[in-house]
Design a protein around this motif. Structure first.
Motif, mmCIF file in Angstrom:
data_model
loop_
_atom_site.group_PDB
_atom_site.id
_atom_site.type_symbol
_atom_site.label_atom_id
_atom_site.label_comp_id
_atom_site.label_asym_id
_atom_site.label_seq_id
_atom_site.Cartn_x
_atom_site.Cartn_y
_atom_site.Cartn_z
ATOM 1 N N VAL A 368 0.848 -1.188 0.000
ATOM 2 C CA VAL A 368 0.000 0.000 0.000
ATOM 3 C C VAL A 368 0.888 1.245 0.000
ATOM 4 O O VAL A 368 1.853 1.318 0.768
ATOM 5 C CB VAL A 368 -0.921 0.000 1.240
ATOM 6 N N PRO A 369 0.620 2.219 -0.856
ATOM 7 C CA PRO A 369 1.473 3.423 -0.894
ATOM 8 C C PRO A 369 1.388 4.220 0.408
ATOM 9 O O PRO A 369 0.444 4.083 1.190
ATOM 10 C CB PRO A 369 0.905 4.209 -2.077
ATOM 11 N N ASP A 370 2.377 5.051 0.630
ATOM 12 C CA ASP A 370 2.459 5.852 1.848
ATOM 13 C C ASP A 370 1.586 7.104 1.708
ATOM 14 O O ASP A 370 2.044 8.242 1.877
ATOM 15 C CB ASP A 370 3.916 6.232 2.111
ATOM 16 N N VAL A 371 0.333 6.878 1.354
ATOM 17 C CA VAL A 371 -0.650 7.941 1.193
ATOM 18 C C VAL A 371 -1.972 7.420 1.748
ATOM 19 O O VAL A 371 -2.382 6.310 1.404
ATOM 20 C CB VAL A 371 -0.835 8.339 -0.291
ATOM 21 N N TYR A 372 -2.608 8.186 2.606
ATOM 22 C CA TYR A 372 -3.864 7.706 3.168
ATOM 23 C C TYR A 372 -5.036 8.441 2.534
ATOM 24 O O TYR A 372 -4.926 9.565 2.050
ATOM 25 C CB TYR A 372 -3.889 7.840 4.690
ATOM 26 N N GLY A 373 -6.182 7.754 2.503
ATOM 27 C CA GLY A 373 -7.385 8.267 1.858
ATOM 28 C C GLY A 373 -8.272 7.102 1.472
ATOM 29 O O GLY A 373 -8.088 5.971 1.942
ATOM 30 N N VAL A 374 -9.234 7.352 0.587
ATOM 31 C CA VAL A 374 -10.140 6.301 0.120
ATOM 32 C C VAL A 374 -9.676 5.845 -1.263
ATOM 33 O O VAL A 374 -9.731 6.605 -2.232
ATOM 34 C CB VAL A 374 -11.597 6.800 0.067
ATOM 35 N N PHE A 375 -9.236 4.603 -1.348
ATOM 36 C CA PHE A 375 -8.716 4.024 -2.593
ATOM 37 C C PHE A 375 -9.745 3.059 -3.190
ATOM 38 O O PHE A 375 -10.738 2.694 -2.550
ATOM 39 C CB PHE A 375 -7.411 3.283 -2.337
ATOM 40 N N GLN A 376 -9.470 2.643 -4.415
ATOM 41 C CA GLN A 376 -10.268 1.628 -5.098
ATOM 42 C C GLN A 376 -9.354 0.621 -5.770
ATOM 43 O O GLN A 376 -8.332 0.995 -6.352
ATOM 44 C CB GLN A 376 -11.165 2.251 -6.173
ATOM 45 N N PHE A 377 -9.736 -0.660 -5.670
ATOM 46 C CA PHE A 377 -9.155 -1.672 -6.549
ATOM 47 C C PHE A 377 -9.955 -1.609 -7.847
ATOM 48 O O PHE A 377 -11.181 -1.789 -7.849
ATOM 49 C CB PHE A 377 -9.281 -3.065 -5.946
ATOM 50 N N LYS A 378 -9.301 -1.379 -8.992
ATOM 51 C CA LYS A 378 -10.008 -1.239 -10.260
ATOM 52 C C LYS A 378 -9.384 -2.135 -11.328
ATOM 53 O O LYS A 378 -8.170 -2.166 -11.478
ATOM 54 C CB LYS A 378 -9.983 0.218 -10.743
ATOM 55 N N ILE A 379 -10.262 -2.841 -12.033
ATOM 56 C CA ILE A 379 -9.866 -3.571 -13.233
ATOM 57 C C ILE A 379 -10.738 -3.076 -14.379
ATOM 58 O O ILE A 379 -11.966 -3.170 -14.317
ATOM 59 C CB ILE A 379 -10.011 -5.097 -13.063
ATOM 60 N N GLU A 380 -10.127 -2.509 -15.392
ATOM 61 C CA GLU A 380 -10.817 -2.088 -16.616
ATOM 62 C C GLU A 380 -10.192 -2.873 -17.764
ATOM 63 O O GLU A 380 -9.163 -2.494 -18.306
ATOM 64 C CB GLU A 380 -10.670 -0.581 -16.843
ATOM 65 N N TYR A 381 -10.832 -3.987 -18.124
ATOM 66 C CA TYR A 381 -10.256 -4.884 -19.129
ATOM 67 C C TYR A 381 -11.091 -4.811 -20.396
ATOM 68 O O TYR A 381 -12.264 -5.221 -20.420
ATOM 69 C CB TYR A 381 -10.214 -6.309 -18.593
ATOM 70 N N GLN A 382 -10.505 -4.297 -21.464
ATOM 71 C CA GLN A 382 -11.184 -4.158 -22.741
ATOM 72 C C GLN A 382 -10.264 -4.643 -23.849
ATOM 73 O O GLN A 382 -9.210 -4.047 -24.092
ATOM 74 C CB GLN A 382 -11.586 -2.704 -22.987
#
Length: 437
Positions: A368-382
């Motif tokens: 996890v990066p050294d940045v806090y906040g609200v993240f998303q796991f995203k997969i955009e497969y086209q």
């Protein structure tokens, strides 16, 4: 009143099996298809094509395009999962069908096969135009080719062209190469450059052009060479699929069984490649191939199995997903080396390619990066020919708590050393200053 209620209940029970035939991601071939024709003779003249569909388990409902009882939906539910429009000359459709109804049908995720010819009406042209395909506006124009046409012992028709310039895509046309060229007699169309979703499946040769064979060619043709598309497909962003052909004869029994010999070639094929081409293409259109699904999306800390409510900065985590492809009969693992996941907040902080186990399971580990906040796991497969996958899962990332920091930070050791060396030096200097004479 009671009799009315019973009648309504019976009607709902009768309609329920029809509504239950809708497209299901778990059974993509459980489909009910409406076939609209302008002449019922097409049912027999194109019977081989229709038989290939029924043999694969499709339920075909044949109706005249001007039938006043036509309807695609009832009580807000679609009655059909696919539409075959083999009525190129129809000016208006019967019942509740019109241009907007057909486009809404596609916008709702349903599939469409549309065929045209020289009698193509404005309605059919408008449907194709909204899908990114523009037919030649010259009435009576046909695709003509003086070097790549079919010859026989009795006739040589330069409007009966031969083409094997098909798209190189196993997912759209299957893994087997066309055994013979495709016969085509019909009108040309071009692709709208503003529409990135439309693909050319079968192209004309560089020597082809579109013109009226019965009229003098007084000006250069508008459509020439390989820019002419004979058959095109569209996959919408909602994964609905559309097949547009400039030839209704392409699907006919006559073209399916006709022998093929190209002008200038000594090779003669016993029958054309139309049946193979159309059958394989229809498998793609009706989601028997290239249909993906993703299941079991999971993420957790390395060494754990449960999914946490949030992560802490610099945690090591694992992300996994299972991806399968429909084969027409069952689901098989989808194998690819280009599936990527983003750990995203306004922009991707982490972009990783997932590795697979050849059994459909894709996974990756990262910090996890050294940045806090609200993240998303995203997969955009086209990918061309495949239904798109769009997965997202939200997870917050918090900073260290006050009691989670290290007691001594390794990076600060030089500063610790500098502080204690200064204290030691001051103590020695003090002793030297006080007691030295």
């Amino acid at each position: 009143m009671a009799a009315t209620i019973r009648l309504f209940t019976l009607s709902v029970l009768f309609l329920f099996p029809i509504f239950s035939l809708g497209f299901s991601p778990e059974s993509p071939t459980d489909r009910h298809i409406l076939v609209l024709v302008d002449d019922l003779a097409i049912k027999s003249s194109h019977s081989i094509f229709f038989k290939t569909l029924t043999d694969r388990g499709f339920d075909l409902d044949f109706k005249l395009a001007h039938d006043p009882k036509l309807a695609l939906q009832r009580y807000g539910q679609y009655l059909y999962d696919g539409l075959i429009l083999f009525a190129p000359s129809v000016d208006h459709l019967g019942g509740s069908l019109d241009l907007s109804a057909i486009l809404d049908f596609v916008d709702s995720g349903h599939d469409l096969i549309l065929a045209a010819d020289t009698t193509t009406s404005d309605l059919i042209r408008d449907i194709a135009a909204d899908c990114g395909v523009d037919f030649d506006e010259d009435l009576g124009a046909l695709v003509i080719d003086h070097t790549s046409y079919a010859v026989s012992k009795t006739d040589s028709d330069h409007t009966l062209i031969v083409s094997d310039d098909a798209i190189n895509s196993k997912v759209i046309l299957g893994g087997k190469k066309l055994e013979a060229p495709v016969l085509f007699r019909g009108i040309a169309h071009s692709l709208n450059p503003a529409n990135s979703l439309v693909l050319k499946v079968l192209s004309a040769s560089p020597s082809a052009y579109s013109a009226n064979p019965k009229a003098d060619l007084s000006s250069p043709p508008a459509l020439i060479g390989s820019s002419i598309s004979l058959v095109s497909v569209v996959q919408a962003r909602n994964n609905a699929r559309v097949l547009i052909s400039g030839s209704l004869d392409l699907f006919s029994n006559k073209f399916f069984k006709s022998p093929v010999k190209r002008f200038g070639s000594s090779v003669e094929h016993a029958k054309s490649g139309n049946e193979q081409f159309v059958s394989e293409l229809s498998k793609w259109v009706f989601h028997e191939r290239g249909h993906l699904k993703a299941v079991n999306v999971q993420h957790h800390k390395v060494g754990e199995t449960f999914e946490p409510a949030m992560y802490r900065i610099t945690d090591n985590l694992e992300y996994s997903v299972e991806i399968y492809e429909w084969t027409g009969k069952d689901w098989k693992p989808y194998i690819a080396d280009d599936v990527q996941v983003q750990f995203y907040m306004m922009s991707p902080y982490v972009l990783k390619t997932l590795s697979h186990d050849n059994k459909g399971l894709y996974s990756v580990s990262f910090q996890v990066p050294d940045v806090y906040g609200v993240f998303q796991f995203k997969i955009e497969y086209q990918r061309v020919g495949y239904t798109s996958l769009s997965l997202s899962k939200q997870i917050p990332v918090r900073p260290f708590r006050h009691n989670e920091y290290e007691r001594f930070i390794k990076a600060a050791y030089p500063y610790y050393g500098g502080t204690f060396s200064m204290m030691t030096g001051f103590f020695i200097f003090g002793l030297f200053f006080l007691y030295h004479k």
